[in-house]
Design a protein around this motif. Structure first.
Motif: not given
Length: 141
Positions: A1-15
């Motif tokens: 999985m791409d790190i950028e996708v993972l960053k967005h997933l974490v950001d939006y998931g937590v928010i």
């Protein structure tokens, strides 16, 4: 999985989780205020029954208030770790690093906002419950 996708997933998931928690906090605050407004303290047979009715759902609001900053901080830490992983994989300019780190902090900011609002709600409701209990005790005497 791409790190950028993972960053967005974490950001939006937590928010998204924090927004959901704030929705629950607001919902229970409104429910409690409406309950307190229509409550007749003389309808309770003893103080313990009144106390149970008054403090229902306050624990949920208090738990949200105390845990929201930690959830926001967790999102920030994970986002910063992913930023460092991105930095280690390729040459990246300083501006992009700073932008990624600044964006990572938004989870903490949202967590703090949710916590502050929930703590205000909790304190208002706790005081309201204390006043209603005092009313009950005054009528007992």
């Amino acid at each position: 999985m791409d790190i950028e996708v993972l960053k967005h997933l974490v950001d939006y998931g937590v928010i998204a989780l924090l927004v959901f928690m704030s929705f629950i906090s607001v919902w229970f605050f409104i429910e409690r205020v409406l309950f307190y407004k229509k409550l007749d303290v003389s309808s309770f047979k003893n103080k313990k029954a009144l106390d149970i009715a008054l403090t229902r759902h306050l624990t949920i609001i208090g738990t949200i208030a105390s845990n929201a900053p930690y959830i926001g901080l967790l999102g920030t830490v994970i986002a910063i770790m992913l930023t460092f992983m991105t930095m280690s994989n390729a040459e990246i300019e300083a501006g992009k690093i700073m932008a990624s780190l600044a964006l990572a902090l938004k989870a903490t900011a949202v967590g703090l906002v949710v916590a502050i609002i929930s703590m205000v709600f909790y304190n208002i409701l706790s005081r309201y419950a204390e006043v209603l209990e005092s009313e009950y005790e005054a009528k007992e005497v």
